[in-house]
Design a protein around this motif. Structure first.
Motif, short mmCIF file in Angstrom:
data_model
loop_
_atom_site.label_atom_id
_atom_site.label_comp_id
_atom_site.label_asym_id
_atom_site.label_seq_id
_atom_site.Cartn_x
_atom_site.Cartn_y
_atom_site.Cartn_z
N ILE A 198 0.83 -1.20 0.00
CA ILE A 198 0.00 0.00 0.00
C ILE A 198 0.87 1.26 0.00
O ILE A 198 0.59 2.22 -0.72
N LEU A 199 1.94 1.25 0.78
CA LEU A 199 2.83 2.41 0.81
C LEU A 199 3.52 2.60 -0.54
O LEU A 199 3.65 3.74 -1.02
N ARG A 200 3.93 1.52 -1.19
CA ARG A 200 4.54 1.63 -2.52
C ARG A 200 3.53 2.14 -3.54
O ARG A 200 3.86 2.96 -4.40
N ARG A 201 2.29 1.66 -3.45
CA ARG A 201 1.24 2.13 -4.37
C ARG A 201 1.03 3.63 -4.21
O ARG A 201 0.90 4.36 -5.19
N PHE A 202 0.99 4.09 -2.95
CA PHE A 202 0.80 5.52 -2.72
C PHE A 202 2.00 6.31 -3.24
O PHE A 202 1.83 7.36 -3.87
N SER A 203 3.18 5.81 -3.00
CA SER A 203 4.38 6.48 -3.49
C SER A 203 4.37 6.59 -5.01
O SER A 203 4.70 7.64 -5.58
N GLU A 204 3.99 5.52 -5.67
CA GLU A 204 3.91 5.53 -7.14
C GLU A 204 2.83 6.50 -7.61
O GLU A 204 3.03 7.25 -8.57
N PHE A 205 1.69 6.51 -6.94
CA PHE A 205 0.63 7.47 -7.27
C PHE A 205 1.15 8.89 -7.13
O PHE A 205 0.95 9.74 -8.00
N SER A 206 1.84 9.17 -6.04
CA SER A 206 2.35 10.50 -5.76
C SER A 206 3.37 10.94 -6.81
O SER A 206 3.32 12.07 -7.31
N THR A 207 4.28 10.05 -7.16
CA THR A 207 5.29 10.36 -8.18
C THR A 207 4.63 10.67 -9.51
O THR A 207 4.97 11.66 -10.17
N SER A 208 3.66 9.87 -9.89
CA SER A 208 2.96 10.06 -11.16
C SER A 208 2.18 11.38 -11.17
O SER A 208 2.22 12.13 -12.16
N ALA A 209 1.50 11.69 -10.09
CA ALA A 209 0.72 12.93 -10.01
C ALA A 209 1.64 14.15 -10.11
O ALA A 209 1.33 15.12 -10.80
N ALA A 210 2.78 14.10 -9.43
CA ALA A 210 3.73 15.21 -9.48
C ALA A 210 4.27 15.37 -10.90
O ALA A 210 4.37 16.50 -11.41
N GLN A 211 4.61 14.26 -11.54
CA GLN A 211 5.14 14.33 -12.90
C GLN A 211 4.12 14.91 -13.87
O GLN A 211 4.49 15.64 -14.79
N GLN A 212 2.83 14.62 -13.65
CA GLN A 212 1.80 15.18 -14.51
C GLN A 212 1.72 16.71 -14.37
O GLN A 212 1.28 17.39 -15.28
#
Length: 146
Positions: free
Chosen positions: A22-36
């Motif tokens: 779950i923490l990795r999923r959130f981290s990946e979500f966060s990275t993707s949102a920032a990159q967008q």
């Protein structure tokens, strides 16, 4: 009276693995949102750390380094990139002219607001499962009485 278990069970391993997932999923979500938004993840984290800082001392590169758990020279390079991109300003600290204080620009505040809105939505969606996992990890079984 309850005591901590001496043995790790399969359920413990499962709960730990699920928590990390779950923490990795959130981290990946966060990275993707920032990159967008055109921000590298570390820059997003720095902007959030700056916006959320409520310390007793002015926000400086050293304080930011502590908040991000990075070396001061790394924080200095990060701040330089944020200044160059128009997200952060540096001003002399009125109490110590050798030190500079950091502040977000309006541009940074706007991007951070958009990112924080979607991050809070994501966290609220994952909260029930996260709470369940943390509760499972917190439970302690008593030793059987003899």
């Amino acid at each position: 009276m309850t005591k901590k278990r001496d043995e790790i069970t399969d359920a413990d391993y499962e709960a730990l693995a699920n928590l990390r997932y779950i923490l990795r999923r959130f981290s990946e979500f966060s990275t993707s949102a920032a990159q967008q938004e055109g921000l590298p993840s570390q820059q997003h984290q720095a902007l959030l750390a700056m916006k959320g800082y409520r310390g007793d001392t002015p926000l400086s590169v050293g304080v930011l380094a502590d908040r991000l758990l990075i070396a001061p020279h790394t924080a200095s390079e990060l701040v330089e990139r944020l200044v160059s991109a128009g997200y952060v300003t540096r001003e002399p600290d009125p109490a110590d002219k050798r030190r500079q204080t950091l502040a977000l620009t309006t541009r940074a505040a706007d991007i951070l607001k958009r990112l924080s809105t979607i991050h809070l939505t994501e966290i609220r969606d994952m909260a029930p499962r996260l709470i369940e996992l943390l509760s499972d990890l917190r439970n302690e079984d008593p030793f059987p009485s003899s």
